[in-house]
Design a protein around this motif. Structure first.
Motif, PDB file in Angstrom:
ATOM      1  N   MET A  38       0.838  -1.202   0.000  1.00 33.88           N
ATOM      2  CA  MET A  38       0.000   0.000   0.000  1.00 33.88           C
ATOM      3  C   MET A  38       0.872   1.250   0.000  1.00 33.88           C
ATOM      4  SD  MET A  38      -3.020   1.190  -0.093  1.00 33.88           S
ATOM      5  CE  MET A  38      -4.086   2.564   0.357  1.00 33.88           C
ATOM      6  N   LEU A  39       1.953   1.242   0.767  1.00 33.80           N
ATOM      7  CA  LEU A  39       2.847   2.394   0.811  1.00 33.80           C
ATOM      8  C   LEU A  39       3.447   2.671  -0.561  1.00 33.80           C
ATOM      9  CD1 LEU A  39       4.324   4.570   2.465  1.00 33.80           C
ATOM     10  CD2 LEU A  39       6.080   2.860   2.965  1.00 33.80           C
ATOM     11  N   GLU A  40       3.852   1.623  -1.255  1.00 31.73           N
ATOM     12  CA  GLU A  40       4.440   1.803  -2.584  1.00 31.73           C
ATOM     13  C   GLU A  40       3.413   2.342  -3.567  1.00 31.73           C
ATOM     14  OE1 GLU A  40       6.909  -0.819  -5.921  1.00 31.73           O
ATOM     15  OE2 GLU A  40       6.673  -1.551  -3.868  1.00 31.73           O
ATOM     16  N   ARG A  41       2.193   1.829  -3.496  1.00 35.17           N
ATOM     17  CA  ARG A  41       1.131   2.339  -4.374  1.00 35.17           C
ATOM     18  C   ARG A  41       0.828   3.804  -4.062  1.00 35.17           C
ATOM     19  NH1 ARG A  41      -0.727  -0.388  -9.015  1.00 35.17           N
ATOM     20  NH2 ARG A  41      -0.020  -2.527  -8.740  1.00 35.17           N
ATOM     21  N   PHE A  42       0.759   4.140  -2.784  1.00 34.64           N
ATOM     22  CA  PHE A  42       0.445   5.517  -2.398  1.00 34.64           C
ATOM     23  C   PHE A  42       1.544   6.474  -2.837  1.00 34.64           C
ATOM     24  CE2 PHE A  42       0.418   8.989   0.835  1.00 34.64           C
ATOM     25  CZ  PHE A  42      -0.815   9.531   0.502  1.00 34.64           C
ATOM     26  N   ALA A  43       2.792   6.023  -2.836  1.00 33.52           N
ATOM     27  CA  ALA A  43       3.903   6.877  -3.260  1.00 33.52           C
ATOM     28  C   ALA A  43       3.829   7.200  -4.749  1.00 33.52           C
ATOM     29  CB  ALA A  43       5.234   6.191  -2.940  1.00 33.52           C
ATOM     30  N   GLU A  44       3.142   6.348  -5.505  1.00 30.48           N
ATOM     31  CA  GLU A  44       3.128   6.513  -6.959  1.00 30.48           C
ATOM     32  C   GLU A  44       1.800   7.014  -7.510  1.00 30.48           C
ATOM     33  OE1 GLU A  44       4.080   2.628  -8.343  1.00 30.48           O
ATOM     34  OE2 GLU A  44       6.208   2.754  -7.780  1.00 30.48           O
TER      35      GLU A  44
END
Length: 210
Positions: A38-44
């Motif tokens: 989720m963190l990686e998706r939110f960063a992008e």
């Protein structure tokens, strides 16, 4: 016979404990994978464009597993921010040398890793139930951190002290880092110097150490 039964019970209990521990560790690893995804998706991507199907696929779990663990996308987003906020606090508190140079070096390093995510979280907080409260907690910690770290350089006069603290909070904010780093095109070491110059303009001189 009683002796044999007692032996089986004695050996069975550690095995059950081991299995329970292994399951707990596996569940914790699964939860961390989901949070990382989720963190990686939110960063992008903007929060509204993130799909739980994609997060689940990234974490190699089912959507139902994500929902069962976090209650849905907003609950997952809140859990991500809570984890990262705890990591941010831990990193800021670990500065061994309280000197101004070390503090600013650690702050810039911290923003190099988290700055963009912090600003994105603030910008999209209103979209996620529970996130505005975490944003308030994050801001409160930042103010308290500035007050503690620069306490010996803030003037004693209370009205002046309050104004100077507000200036310090603004100088040390992630927005200031972004302006210097992205808009100004400064390297991290130059950002450190720029922040030091801004702080020196509003704070008392560094006190002599015994």
């Amino acid at each position: 016979m009683k002796s044999r039964g007692g032996s089986q019970q004695a050996t069975g209990e550690p095995m059950r404990s081991y299995r329970m521990s292994a399951r707990a560790e596996s569940a914790e690893r699964t939860g961390e994978r989901i949070l990382d995804a989720m963190l990686e998706r939110f960063a992008e991507s903007p929060y509204e464009r993130i799909r739980l199907d994609d997060v689940a696929a990234d974490a190699e779990v089912t959507v139902q597993t994500v929902i069962r663990r976090f209650g849905g996308k907003s609950g997952l987003m809140v859990a991500v921010v809570e984890r990262e906020l705890a990591r941010i606090v831990e990193a800021r508190e670990l500065v061994a040398d309280p000197g101004p140079a070390a503090v600013l070096a650690a702050l810039v390093q911290h923003y190099e890793r988290y700055g963009s995510l912090i600003l994105k979280m603030y910008a999209e907080a209103s979209l996620v139930p529970g996130l505005p409260e975490l944003a308030i907690r994050g801001r409160a910690y930042h103010v308290d951190w500035c007050r503690r770290v620069f306490a010996d350089r803030l003037p004693a006069d209370e009205p002046v002290r309050a104004r100077r603290l507000a200036q310090v909070v603004a100088v040390c904010d992630a927005t200031t880092w972004r302006i210097l780093r992205a808009d100004g095109g400064l390297a991290p070491s130059e950002v450190e110097l720029a922040l030091a110059e801004l702080l020196d303009a509003v704070l008392d001189p560094v006190p002599d150490r015994p």
